[in-house]
Design a protein around this motif. Sequence first.
Motif, PDB file in Angstrom:
ATOM      1  N   GLN A 190      -1.331 -10.308   0.371  1.00 48.70           N
ATOM      2  CA  GLN A 190      -2.082 -11.373   1.038  1.00 48.70           C
ATOM      3  C   GLN A 190      -1.602 -12.744   0.603  1.00 48.70           C
ATOM      4  O   GLN A 190      -1.424 -13.642   1.427  1.00 48.70           O
ATOM      5  CB  GLN A 190      -3.574 -11.248   0.725  1.00 48.70           C
ATOM      6  CG  GLN A 190      -4.362 -10.541   1.764  1.00 48.70           C
ATOM      7  CD  GLN A 190      -5.847 -10.540   1.420  1.00 48.70           C
ATOM      8  OE1 GLN A 190      -6.252 -10.684   0.263  1.00 48.70           O
ATOM      9  NE2 GLN A 190      -6.654 -10.358   2.425  1.00 48.70           N
ATOM     10  N   LEU A 201      -6.294   3.385  -6.825  1.00 47.28           N
ATOM     11  CA  LEU A 201      -7.146   2.408  -6.152  1.00 47.28           C
ATOM     12  C   LEU A 201      -6.923   1.012  -6.718  1.00 47.28           C
ATOM     13  O   LEU A 201      -6.822   0.031  -5.976  1.00 47.28           O
ATOM     14  CB  LEU A 201      -8.614   2.813  -6.278  1.00 47.28           C
ATOM     15  CG  LEU A 201      -9.614   1.981  -5.504  1.00 47.28           C
ATOM     16  CD1 LEU A 201      -9.306   2.042  -3.998  1.00 47.28           C
ATOM     17  CD2 LEU A 201     -11.022   2.472  -5.756  1.00 47.28           C
ATOM     18  N   LEU A 202      -6.814   0.928  -8.035  1.00 45.75           N
ATOM     19  CA  LEU A 202      -6.567  -0.357  -8.679  1.00 45.75           C
ATOM     20  C   LEU A 202      -5.206  -0.919  -8.258  1.00 45.75           C
ATOM     21  O   LEU A 202      -5.091  -2.102  -7.912  1.00 45.75           O
ATOM     22  CB  LEU A 202      -6.636  -0.210 -10.202  1.00 45.75           C
ATOM     23  CG  LEU A 202      -6.465  -1.485 -11.018  1.00 45.75           C
ATOM     24  CD1 LEU A 202      -7.542  -2.496 -10.668  1.00 45.75           C
ATOM     25  CD2 LEU A 202      -6.507  -1.167 -12.498  1.00 45.75           C
ATOM     26  N   GLN A 203      -4.176  -0.089  -8.286  1.00 46.45           N
ATOM     27  CA  GLN A 203      -2.833  -0.529  -7.867  1.00 46.45           C
ATOM     28  C   GLN A 203      -2.846  -0.969  -6.403  1.00 46.45           C
ATOM     29  O   GLN A 203      -2.219  -1.965  -6.049  1.00 46.45           O
ATOM     30  CB  GLN A 203      -1.815   0.599  -8.063  1.00 46.45           C
ATOM     31  CG  GLN A 203      -1.437   0.844  -9.484  1.00 46.45           C
ATOM     32  CD  GLN A 203      -0.577  -0.275 -10.061  1.00 46.45           C
ATOM     33  OE1 GLN A 203      -0.271  -1.264  -9.426  1.00 46.45           O
ATOM     34  NE2 GLN A 203      -0.198  -0.115 -11.302  1.00 46.45           N
ATOM     35  N   GLN A 204      -3.541  -0.227  -5.577  1.00 45.36           N
ATOM     36  CA  GLN A 204      -3.614  -0.564  -4.152  1.00 45.36           C
ATOM     37  C   GLN A 204      -4.262  -1.934  -3.964  1.00 45.36           C
ATOM     38  O   GLN A 204      -3.802  -2.746  -3.159  1.00 45.36           O
ATOM     39  CB  GLN A 204      -4.428   0.511  -3.442  1.00 45.36           C
ATOM     40  CG  GLN A 204      -4.060   0.733  -2.020  1.00 45.36           C
ATOM     41  CD  GLN A 204      -4.767   1.955  -1.459  1.00 45.36           C
ATOM     42  OE1 GLN A 204      -5.830   2.353  -1.923  1.00 45.36           O
ATOM     43  NE2 GLN A 204      -4.174   2.546  -0.458  1.00 45.36           N
ATOM     44  N   GLU A 205      -5.315  -2.200  -4.706  1.00 42.71           N
ATOM     45  CA  GLU A 205      -6.005  -3.481  -4.611  1.00 42.71           C
ATOM     46  C   GLU A 205      -5.108  -4.625  -5.096  1.00 42.71           C
ATOM     47  O   GLU A 205      -5.038  -5.682  -4.478  1.00 42.71           O
ATOM     48  CB  GLU A 205      -7.305  -3.446  -5.420  1.00 42.71           C
ATOM     49  CG  GLU A 205      -8.107  -4.720  -5.369  1.00 42.71           C
ATOM     50  CD  GLU A 205      -8.575  -5.097  -3.975  1.00 42.71           C
ATOM     51  OE1 GLU A 205      -8.757  -6.305  -3.731  1.00 42.71           O
ATOM     52  OE2 GLU A 205      -8.754  -4.217  -3.119  1.00 42.71           O
ATOM     53  N   ILE A 206      -4.410  -4.409  -6.202  1.00 41.33           N
ATOM     54  CA  ILE A 206      -3.495  -5.435  -6.722  1.00 41.33           C
ATOM     55  C   ILE A 206      -2.386  -5.725  -5.715  1.00 41.33           C
ATOM     56  O   ILE A 206      -2.069  -6.883  -5.435  1.00 41.33           O
ATOM     57  CB  ILE A 206      -2.907  -4.994  -8.080  1.00 41.33           C
ATOM     58  CG1 ILE A 206      -3.998  -5.004  -9.153  1.00 41.33           C
ATOM     59  CG2 ILE A 206      -1.726  -5.871  -8.489  1.00 41.33           C
ATOM     60  CD1 ILE A 206      -3.597  -4.324 -10.447  1.00 41.33           C
ATOM     61  N   HIS A 207      -1.806  -4.677  -5.156  1.00 37.55           N
ATOM     62  CA  HIS A 207      -0.720  -4.856  -4.185  1.00 37.55           C
ATOM     63  C   HIS A 207      -1.212  -5.519  -2.907  1.00 37.55           C
ATOM     64  O   HIS A 207      -0.511  -6.328  -2.307  1.00 37.55           O
ATOM     65  CB  HIS A 207      -0.045  -3.518  -3.896  1.00 37.55           C
ATOM     66  CG  HIS A 207       0.732  -2.996  -5.055  1.00 37.55           C
ATOM     67  ND1 HIS A 207       0.966  -1.670  -5.253  1.00 37.55           N
ATOM     68  CD2 HIS A 207       1.329  -3.625  -6.099  1.00 37.55           C
ATOM     69  CE1 HIS A 207       1.660  -1.497  -6.361  1.00 37.55           C
ATOM     70  NE2 HIS A 207       1.887  -2.680  -6.889  1.00 37.55           N
ATOM     71  N   ARG A 208      -2.437  -5.192  -2.499  1.00 36.16           N
ATOM     72  CA  ARG A 208      -2.997  -5.829  -1.305  1.00 36.16           C
ATOM     73  C   ARG A 208      -3.179  -7.327  -1.566  1.00 36.16           C
ATOM     74  O   ARG A 208      -2.845  -8.160  -0.733  1.00 36.16           O
ATOM     75  CB  ARG A 208      -4.335  -5.185  -0.935  1.00 36.16           C
ATOM     76  CG  ARG A 208      -4.919  -5.714   0.374  1.00 36.16           C
ATOM     77  CD  ARG A 208      -6.358  -5.286   0.577  1.00 36.16           C
ATOM     78  NE  ARG A 208      -7.253  -5.741  -0.469  1.00 36.16           N
ATOM     79  CZ  ARG A 208      -7.672  -7.010  -0.626  1.00 36.16           C
ATOM     80  NH1 ARG A 208      -7.247  -7.947   0.185  1.00 36.16           N
ATOM     81  NH2 ARG A 208      -8.505  -7.329  -1.593  1.00 36.16           N
ATOM     82  N   GLU A 209      -3.667  -7.654  -2.759  1.00 38.45           N
ATOM     83  CA  GLU A 209      -3.869  -9.056  -3.127  1.00 38.45           C
ATOM     84  C   GLU A 209      -2.537  -9.813  -3.157  1.00 38.45           C
ATOM     85  O   GLU A 209      -2.434 -10.925  -2.633  1.00 38.45           O
ATOM     86  CB  GLU A 209      -4.548  -9.119  -4.496  1.00 38.45           C
ATOM     87  CG  GLU A 209      -4.859 -10.509  -4.974  1.00 38.45           C
ATOM     88  CD  GLU A 209      -5.511 -10.510  -6.354  1.00 38.45           C
ATOM     89  OE1 GLU A 209      -5.134 -11.370  -7.167  1.00 38.45           O
ATOM     90  OE2 GLU A 209      -6.369  -9.645  -6.603  1.00 38.45           O
ATOM     91  N   GLU A 259      -8.360   6.509  -9.763  1.00 36.61           N
ATOM     92  CA  GLU A 259      -8.772   5.174 -10.197  1.00 36.61           C
ATOM     93  C   GLU A 259      -7.584   4.219 -10.280  1.00 36.61           C
ATOM     94  O   GLU A 259      -7.646   3.089  -9.813  1.00 36.61           O
ATOM     95  CB  GLU A 259      -9.478   5.234 -11.568  1.00 36.61           C
ATOM     96  CG  GLU A 259     -10.781   5.976 -11.561  1.00 36.61           C
ATOM     97  CD  GLU A 259     -10.606   7.485 -11.686  1.00 36.61           C
ATOM     98  OE1 GLU A 259      -9.521   7.950 -12.092  1.00 36.61           O
ATOM     99  OE2 GLU A 259     -11.566   8.203 -11.368  1.00 36.61           O
ATOM    100  N   GLU A 284       0.812  -1.214   0.000  1.00 35.87           N
ATOM    101  CA  GLU A 284       0.000   0.000   0.000  1.00 35.87           C
ATOM    102  C   GLU A 284       0.846   1.264   0.000  1.00 35.87           C
ATOM    103  O   GLU A 284       0.411   2.296  -0.485  1.00 35.87           O
ATOM    104  CB  GLU A 284      -0.939   0.002   1.199  1.00 35.87           C
ATOM    105  CG  GLU A 284      -2.011  -1.040   1.092  1.00 35.87           C
ATOM    106  CD  GLU A 284      -2.910  -1.098   2.310  1.00 35.87           C
ATOM    107  OE1 GLU A 284      -3.799  -1.959   2.307  1.00 35.87           O
ATOM    108  OE2 GLU A 284      -2.724  -0.307   3.236  1.00 35.87           O
TER     109      GLU A 284
END
Length: 166
Positions: A108, A97-105, A94, A85
């Motif tokens: 994980q 947010l997309l990069q943040q979601e990919i990096h969070r995934e 946008e 993050e």
Amino acid sequence: MKLNSLESIYQFYVKDVYRYLYSLSYDHHTAEDLVQETFYRAYLYLEDWKEERIKPWLFRVAHNAYVDYQRKASRSVVKDAVFFEQMVDQSTPESALLQQEIHREIGQMLSQIPDKQRQAVLLVDFHQFTYQEAADIMGITLSHIKITLFRARQRLRDMKRKEDLG
């Protein structure tokens, strides 16, 4: 860039070392402490260092500091997958947010694989060390790093496939 003093080495590599240690510990304070320990140890042994490439040696020192920290820890810490993050490109809301979601995934998924496999993936795939350098940092043989990376990547692919199907 000529790195001839601890201060210049610190300025040049502190962010990389921090990101590596943070990705191992998933804790900001632990990573900061380990960065300080890494550069303290580097200060103690920098005069004896004769090789040309300082980054692999510095990551080896960081790896050893992390291993020592793990040995001293009497209980396990629940790991949070927020590593990526802080490295998000904020060009548009946008894309951020997309990069943040990919990096969070990705964070994980990395938190779900064994520690040695996670370290190997981080060193080779994220920090671009050669297989030999990563093996030296982790204190294992070249063939063992290749096997570890193969298994880690296979496990990550399987996790991604299951996620896509489910």
